[in-house]
Design a protein around this motif. Sequence first.
Motif, PDB file in Angstrom:
ATOM      1  N   LEU A 173      13.971   5.445 -13.646  1.00 45.90           N
ATOM      2  CA  LEU A 173      12.931   5.341 -14.671  1.00 45.90           C
ATOM      3  C   LEU A 173      11.904   6.451 -14.507  1.00 45.90           C
ATOM      4  O   LEU A 173      11.441   7.052 -15.484  1.00 45.90           O
ATOM      5  N   HIS A 174      11.553   6.735 -13.258  1.00 46.65           N
ATOM      6  CA  HIS A 174      10.578   7.786 -12.989  1.00 46.65           C
ATOM      7  C   HIS A 174      11.114   9.147 -13.440  1.00 46.65           C
ATOM      8  O   HIS A 174      10.370   9.954 -14.036  1.00 46.65           O
ATOM      9  N   ALA A 175      12.394   9.375 -13.204  1.00 53.64           N
ATOM     10  CA  ALA A 175      12.994  10.641 -13.621  1.00 53.64           C
ATOM     11  C   ALA A 175      13.034  10.770 -15.143  1.00 53.64           C
ATOM     12  O   ALA A 175      12.764  11.843 -15.704  1.00 53.64           O
ATOM     13  N   LEU A 229       8.796   3.020 -21.224  1.00 53.88           N
ATOM     14  CA  LEU A 229       9.113   3.336 -19.830  1.00 53.88           C
ATOM     15  C   LEU A 229       7.964   2.978 -18.892  1.00 53.88           C
ATOM     16  O   LEU A 229       8.193   2.552 -17.755  1.00 53.88           O
ATOM     17  N   GLN A 230       6.743   3.175 -19.355  1.00 56.57           N
ATOM     18  CA  GLN A 230       5.600   2.802 -18.524  1.00 56.57           C
ATOM     19  C   GLN A 230       5.634   1.323 -18.181  1.00 56.57           C
ATOM     20  O   GLN A 230       5.360   0.915 -17.048  1.00 56.57           O
ATOM     21  N   MET A 231       5.980   0.485 -19.168  1.00 55.83           N
ATOM     22  CA  MET A 231       6.080  -0.948 -18.915  1.00 55.83           C
ATOM     23  C   MET A 231       7.236  -1.261 -17.978  1.00 55.83           C
ATOM     24  O   MET A 231       7.125  -2.089 -17.077  1.00 55.83           O
ATOM     25  N   GLU A 232       8.372  -0.579 -18.193  1.00 50.54           N
ATOM     26  CA  GLU A 232       9.537  -0.801 -17.328  1.00 50.54           C
ATOM     27  C   GLU A 232       9.244  -0.350 -15.899  1.00 50.54           C
ATOM     28  O   GLU A 232       9.718  -0.964 -14.930  1.00 50.54           O
ATOM     29  N   LEU A 233       8.472   0.725 -15.763  1.00 56.45           N
ATOM     30  CA  LEU A 233       8.113   1.198 -14.428  1.00 56.45           C
ATOM     31  C   LEU A 233       7.280   0.165 -13.672  1.00 56.45           C
ATOM     32  O   LEU A 233       7.481  -0.057 -12.476  1.00 56.45           O
ATOM     33  N   LYS A 234       6.347  -0.457 -14.373  1.00 57.13           N
ATOM     34  CA  LYS A 234       5.528  -1.472 -13.724  1.00 57.13           C
ATOM     35  C   LYS A 234       6.385  -2.648 -13.250  1.00 57.13           C
ATOM     36  O   LYS A 234       6.193  -3.168 -12.150  1.00 57.13           O
ATOM     37  N   ALA A 235       7.338  -3.042 -14.103  1.00 56.60           N
ATOM     38  CA  ALA A 235       8.230  -4.129 -13.714  1.00 56.60           C
ATOM     39  C   ALA A 235       9.103  -3.732 -12.537  1.00 56.60           C
ATOM     40  O   ALA A 235       9.346  -4.528 -11.613  1.00 56.60           O
ATOM     41  N   PRO A 247       0.817  -1.217   0.000  1.00 53.05           N
ATOM     42  CA  PRO A 247       0.000   0.000   0.000  1.00 53.05           C
ATOM     43  C   PRO A 247       0.848   1.263   0.000  1.00 53.05           C
ATOM     44  O   PRO A 247       0.513   2.257  -0.639  1.00 53.05           O
ATOM     45  N   GLN A 248       1.980   1.226   0.729  1.00 50.85           N
ATOM     46  CA  GLN A 248       2.847   2.402   0.773  1.00 50.85           C
ATOM     47  C   GLN A 248       3.416   2.725  -0.599  1.00 50.85           C
ATOM     48  O   GLN A 248       3.495   3.891  -1.007  1.00 50.85           O
ATOM     49  N   LEU A 249       3.795   1.670  -1.352  1.00 47.69           N
ATOM     50  CA  LEU A 249       4.363   1.898  -2.676  1.00 47.69           C
ATOM     51  C   LEU A 249       3.298   2.425  -3.632  1.00 47.69           C
ATOM     52  O   LEU A 249       3.556   3.311  -4.443  1.00 47.69           O
ATOM     53  N   LYS A 250       2.086   1.900  -3.527  1.00 46.85           N
ATOM     54  CA  LYS A 250       1.022   2.361  -4.405  1.00 46.85           C
ATOM     55  C   LYS A 250       0.714   3.840  -4.168  1.00 46.85           C
ATOM     56  O   LYS A 250       0.313   4.551  -5.088  1.00 46.85           O
ATOM     57  N   GLN A 251       0.885   4.313  -2.932  1.00 47.40           N
ATOM     58  CA  GLN A 251       0.571   5.691  -2.621  1.00 47.40           C
ATOM     59  C   GLN A 251       1.733   6.643  -2.876  1.00 47.40           C
ATOM     60  O   GLN A 251       1.569   7.853  -2.851  1.00 47.40           O
ATOM     61  N   SER A 252       2.913   6.114  -3.162  1.00 47.76           N
ATOM     62  CA  SER A 252       4.084   6.963  -3.347  1.00 47.76           C
ATOM     63  C   SER A 252       4.028   7.707  -4.667  1.00 47.76           C
ATOM     64  O   SER A 252       3.337   7.317  -5.602  1.00 47.76           O
ATOM     65  N   SER A 253       4.786   8.786  -4.771  1.00 42.60           N
ATOM     66  CA  SER A 253       4.834   9.569  -6.005  1.00 42.60           C
ATOM     67  C   SER A 253       5.473   8.755  -7.120  1.00 42.60           C
ATOM     68  O   SER A 253       5.181   8.963  -8.297  1.00 42.60           O
ATOM     69  N   LEU A 254       6.325   7.811  -6.766  1.00 46.61           N
ATOM     70  CA  LEU A 254       6.973   6.995  -7.790  1.00 46.61           C
ATOM     71  C   LEU A 254       5.948   6.153  -8.528  1.00 46.61           C
ATOM     72  O   LEU A 254       6.012   5.994  -9.747  1.00 46.61           O
ATOM     73  N   ALA A 255       4.999   5.600  -7.806  1.00 44.16           N
ATOM     74  CA  ALA A 255       3.998   4.752  -8.440  1.00 44.16           C
ATOM     75  C   ALA A 255       2.908   5.561  -9.114  1.00 44.16           C
ATOM     76  O   ALA A 255       2.281   5.112 -10.054  1.00 44.16           O
ATOM     77  N   ARG A 256       2.673   6.788  -8.634  1.00 47.55           N
ATOM     78  CA  ARG A 256       1.589   7.591  -9.182  1.00 47.55           C
ATOM     79  C   ARG A 256       2.007   8.431 -10.373  1.00 47.55           C
ATOM     80  O   ARG A 256       1.179   9.033 -11.033  1.00 47.55           O
ATOM     81  N   GLY A 257       3.293   8.464 -10.672  1.00 46.82           N
ATOM     82  CA  GLY A 257       3.819   9.436 -11.621  1.00 46.82           C
ATOM     83  C   GLY A 257       3.118   9.492 -12.949  1.00 46.82           C
ATOM     84  O   GLY A 257       2.588  10.509 -13.367  1.00 46.82           O
ATOM     85  N   GLY A 258       3.077   8.377 -13.690  1.00 45.11           N
ATOM     86  CA  GLY A 258       2.425   8.356 -14.982  1.00 45.11           C
ATOM     87  C   GLY A 258       3.156   9.201 -16.007  1.00 45.11           C
ATOM     88  O   GLY A 258       4.182   9.819 -15.729  1.00 45.11           O
ATOM     89  N   ASP A 259       2.597   9.237 -17.184  1.00 45.61           N
ATOM     90  CA  ASP A 259       3.189   9.991 -18.287  1.00 45.61           C
ATOM     91  C   ASP A 259       2.305  11.201 -18.538  1.00 45.61           C
ATOM     92  O   ASP A 259       1.352  11.152 -19.308  1.00 45.61           O
TER      93      ASP A 259
END
Length: 400
Positions: free
Chosen positions: A390-392, A364-370, A238-250
């Motif tokens: 990857l997020h950067a 990158l979106q796919m790599e981010l999910k991995a 849950p913490q990772l899902k709420q982080s800015s890294l997981a929410r970033g998107g394109d």
Amino acid sequence: MNSPETPLFHKGRLLYNLARARKPSYDEGSVVVVEGYMDVVALGQAGIANAVAPLGTALTEDQIGLLWRLAPEPVLCFDGDKAGLRAAYRAVERVLPLLKPGHSLRFALLPEGQDPDDLVKSGGVEAMEEVLAAARPLSEIVWDKEVESGTWDTPERKAQLKSKISEVIREISDPTVQGFYRDALNERLDKFLRPHQGASGRTGWRNERQNGGYQSKKPWNPRGNAKGGPAFRQPSTPQLKQSSLARGGDQGASRREQLLILTLLNHPGLLEAYCEDLSAVEIKDRMLDKIRNEIIDIAAVHAPLDREALRGHLDKRGLSDIAHRLESGTALRSEIFAWADADEQEAEEAWLHLLQWHQRAADLQMELKAAERALAEEMTDENLTRLKALHAELGGLSKF
């Protein structure tokens, strides 16, 4: 097609004849995938216009995605020899993790020693249509692939086959599809292993194809981790899902998509050289994707196009409002290359750069999910650094 890979030319993301096969595939509700571009040419001359081919590579995940945009169950047509059967089995391995409800593959195998051109010449287009009509579903080829890899005449060998089938089922990512495959294959396995059914373990294409078939002598090695089992994926925390890294998107995807289409509207000459590239790129906006597909269809019939001719065709198809909205907005005014008064060479260079940028963002979106899954499984500095990098990079692309 025989050119090397470049930053702008990715064979694994393209299909020969994709643009021209789009409308026939929609009309037929099916698309045929053959092994080479000469097979596409031969089928086209015979009147089968909904055929495409990879550019000298095995079928990739990106190409399967392109095919599913044309039809939910593309028909893969392979030569009827050992190499063709191996190619079919490689396609099985590639598609299993990608399966989703309503989307699969079907398989058609030509008579041994004949390619599509040979078959059409010897039996006419009707012979080819019969082969395509007899295409078999993926689930049957999955079964044949495992059963034909050995002889299952002892308790130990039967147990091995059951284990292999279970591992194949776990390759399917979608839980709903996986469940139905588990039911279907386990039911078939139960019938197959009953004593009165015999223990030879021989079935499948080899007994149904003309002129004999493929005799496999080596057992199939199932995919999985180093110990032979499938890789286990823990859910994200849950913490990772709420982080800015997981929410970033394109965040820049919508703007890039608008610019790609706007530039084409004002410089339709780009379609003559880059129609396949345009077909391959992912456009998430529903209306922009619709106008992209219509532009490709128009170019396939009416090329070469100038700006006014393209507008006229779009108006006849009821799409002039979308084009007008793109041009009337102010957000893209600063991108000089996208407008009609831009130099053609500058527009081409900028559009290609944008196309490459957009595709990289999708990758990158796919790599981010991995990377997110890897971090959820193992909270190491290395995994965290990878995710941040990857997020950067995606953030940089989103600024366009």
